[in-house]
Design an enzyme around this catalytic site. Structure first.
Site, PDB file in Angstrom:
ATOM      1  N   TYR A  18     -42.763  11.061   1.835  1.00  0.00           N
ATOM      2  CA  TYR A  18     -43.587  11.669   0.787  1.00  0.00           C
ATOM      3  C   TYR A  18     -45.004  11.947   1.296  1.00  0.00           C
ATOM      4  CZ  TYR A  18     -39.729  11.101  -2.366  1.00  0.00           C
ATOM      5  OH  TYR A  18     -38.493  11.218  -2.945  1.00  0.00           O
ATOM      6  N   TYR A 146     -34.306   4.827  -9.670  1.00  0.00           N
ATOM      7  CA  TYR A 146     -34.445   5.520  -8.387  1.00  0.00           C
ATOM      8  C   TYR A 146     -33.203   5.234  -7.549  1.00  0.00           C
ATOM      9  CZ  TYR A 146     -35.868   7.004  -3.795  1.00  0.00           C
ATOM     10  OH  TYR A 146     -35.892   7.624  -2.567  1.00  0.00           O
ATOM     11  N   ASP A 247     -26.281  -0.106  -8.067  1.00  0.00           N
ATOM     12  CA  ASP A 247     -27.022   0.223  -6.859  1.00  0.00           C
ATOM     13  C   ASP A 247     -27.864  -1.004  -6.490  1.00  0.00           C
ATOM     14  OD1 ASP A 247     -28.822   1.049  -4.955  1.00  0.00           O
ATOM     15  OD2 ASP A 247     -29.363   2.929  -5.957  1.00  0.00           O
ATOM     16  N   LYS A 276     -30.807  -1.124   2.704  1.00  0.00           N
ATOM     17  CA  LYS A 276     -32.085  -1.791   2.981  1.00  0.00           C
ATOM     18  C   LYS A 276     -31.964  -3.091   3.789  1.00  0.00           C
ATOM     19  CE  LYS A 276     -35.263   0.594   0.021  1.00  0.00           C
ATOM     20  NZ  LYS A 276     -34.841   1.444  -1.070  1.00  0.00           N
TER      21      LYS A 276
HETATM   22  C1  LIG Z   1     -34.331   2.763  -1.250  1.00  0.00           C
HETATM   23  C2  LIG Z   1     -33.306   2.972  -2.297  1.00  0.00           C
HETATM   24  C3  LIG Z   1     -32.324   3.971  -2.173  1.00  0.00           C
HETATM   25  C4  LIG Z   1     -32.319   4.980  -1.049  1.00  0.00           C
HETATM   26  O1  LIG Z   1     -32.101   4.392   0.199  1.00  0.00           O
HETATM   27  P1  LIG Z   1     -32.516   5.186   1.539  1.00  0.00           P
HETATM   28  O2  LIG Z   1     -32.035   4.300   2.641  1.00  0.00           O
HETATM   29  O3  LIG Z   1     -33.998   5.333   1.506  1.00  0.00           O
HETATM   30  O4  LIG Z   1     -31.804   6.490   1.511  1.00  0.00           O
HETATM   31  C5  LIG Z   1     -31.367   4.050  -3.157  1.00  0.00           C
HETATM   32  N1  LIG Z   1     -31.346   3.198  -4.200  1.00  0.00           N
HETATM   33  C6  LIG Z   1     -32.259   2.224  -4.341  1.00  0.00           C
HETATM   34  C7  LIG Z   1     -32.180   1.293  -5.502  1.00  0.00           C
HETATM   35  C8  LIG Z   1     -33.283   2.076  -3.403  1.00  0.00           C
HETATM   36  O5  LIG Z   1     -34.212   1.122  -3.568  1.00  0.00           O
END
Ligand SMILES: *Cc1c(COP(=O)(O)O)cnc(C)c1O
Length: 427
Positions: A18, A146, A247, A276
């Site tokens: 960003y 997100y 997620d 992550k």
């Molecule tokens: C960071 C994140 C993503 C995206 O992951 P990237 O490895 O940056 O593509 C998706 N969902 C959540 C909840 C996140 O924190």
């Protein structure tokens, strides 16, 4: 290359997350990282409060992680995953199945969180297609969520704060309900869950899955919501014949005090995304897990295959890093340790509660959040943290810490004291 030269070339040619090319925003060259400290080119050392966006849970340059990667590199760094398989991938898949809630039985590896979310959404659509319900192609999600930056993931990010509003004409229109107002630790009333229930009643025939970040809406506002709410979402998904995608990319691997955040509610999703912290911040890797019910339905329906296959799928180096990271985590007393960090963050950040500029201070697991009354400018606040010897990257009205799990009590005190000092200078 000296630091001035590096910054000039960076500013002229290199995108950051960003960012703008040529914007001349403050940027800090790092030369090495060890334990919880980042070393800048000018010799300054910063205590890391970010775990490099939730990922470096064991800190940097960890000897066990380094050895695991070196050993794997001597064997092979990469082979294609079409038609070939290898021990790091199979061991990691098995380990993930052991660690996640019981019904999750099949693992799809990909390179990043966003792709893991795309894969989850495609799984849900293919599942209903295989069951002859091809109208179920849309998703229901929470505002302030997100899920990543690719097109499918963007379509389920918050349509306003999701940073993607300029793409709204090309994004699939999904179903949104307001962020739960019942907070973590509170019960969820019928009123709290009513909007979601109503949406499922009205549009369940078009909805393949509910997708959400369990318990912690991270990037969309560091909002900690009721476990009871999540439990009721699970019940409603079953009642209305809709899959549930959790997620766990930010929340997975202990960050919230449970191995996975959905455990706070005692539920398991039909599809789970992890990323992550999966490799302890060493390499990019993500995974999408699903149940036997979903995988076998996809495999037995038309076209009989799951239609996705990244070039670097299940990269052996990344899988080895993940195995080493999971071993470090599960062989440690991680739960009392997260509780220790939680207490440290709570006590350390408490003085900020008294500040006029602060609206709220909240802590869950190894996540500490100061919510300000007004937005802050990254351009001014980022260098203030660096001057105080700390690496934190606030956004909007939020200053937050999610330090590596190896952060000592002393470093936690230094970290939180610096954050309080910076917060006290905000008008
Ligand atoms: C960071 C994140 C993503 C995206 O992951 P990237 O490895 O940056 O593509 C998706 N969902 C959540 C909840 C996140 O924190």
């Amino acid at each position: 290359m000296d630091a001035q030269q590096l910054i000039a070339l960076d500013n002229a040619h290199v995108w950051h997350p960003y960012s703008a090319i040529g914007a001349d925003l403050p940027i800090f060259p790092v030369v090495s990282a060890n334990g919880v400290r980042l070393k800048l080119a000018d010799g300054r050392e910063l205590i890391d409060g970010m775990s490099s966006w939730w990922s470096a849970i064991h800190g940097y340059n960890h000897p066990v992680m380094n050895r695991a990667l070196q050993a794997q590199m001597e064997k092979m760094s990469h082979v294609m995953f079409g038609g070939l398989t290898h021990e790091p991938a199979v061991k990691l898949a098995t380990r993930l199945i052991e660690l996640t809630p019981a019904p999750l039985q099949a693992v799809f590896f990909s390179d990043s969180g966003s792709v893991a979310v795309e894969v989850a959404m495609k799984m849900a659509i293919q599942y209903w297609h295989a069951k002859g319900q091809s109208s179920k192609q849309r998703f229901l999600t929470l505002r302030n969520g997100y899920h990543g930056d690719t097109f499918g993931a963007m379509s389920v990010c918050d349509p306003v704060t999701g940073m993607h509003s300029l793409f709204s004409d090309v994004l699939t229109k999904q179903y949104f309900v307001d962020t739960p107002t019942c907070r973590f630790g509170e019960a969820c009333s019928d009123d709290d869950i009513a909007p979601l229930k109503q949406m499922l009643e009205q549009s369940g025939n078009n909805i393949a899955a509910v997708i959400l970040e369990p318990i912690v809406q991270a990037t969309g506002g560091m909002n900690f919501y009721s476990a009871d709410y999540l439990r009721r979402v699970r019940e409603l998904c079953d009642e209305f014949g809709v899959l549930l995608i959790c997620d766990e990319i930010a929340t997975g691997f202990g960050r919230t005090g449970k191995m996975f955040a959905c455990e706070h509610a005692g539920i398991s999703p039909d599809i789970m995304c992890v990323g992550k912290a999966l490799t302890g911040g060493y390499l990019t890797l993500a995974a999408t897990l699903t149940t036997h019910e979903v995988s076998s339905t996809i495999s037995s329906g038309e076209p009989g295959l799951f239609m996705h296959g990244p070039t670097f799928m299940a990269n052996p180096l990344a899988c080895s890093a993940a195995l080493a990271s999971l071993e470090l985590l599960t062989n440690s007393d991680w739960q009392p340790n997260i509780e220790r960090i939680s207490v440290g963050l709570g006590q350390g950040l408490a003085p900020s509660r008294e500040l006029d500029s602060v609206a709220d201070v909240r802590v869950l697991g190894a996540i500490g959040v100061i919510e300000l009354k007004r937005s802050i400018e990254m351009k001014t606040i980022q260098p203030m943290f660096v001057e105080h010897g700390v690496w934190a990257r606030p956004f909007g009205r939020l200053i937050y810490l999610m330090p590596p799990y190896v952060t000592s009590d002393e470093d936690l005190e230094l970290l939180t004291a610096a954050v309080n000092r910076v917060a006290s200078k905000i008008e």
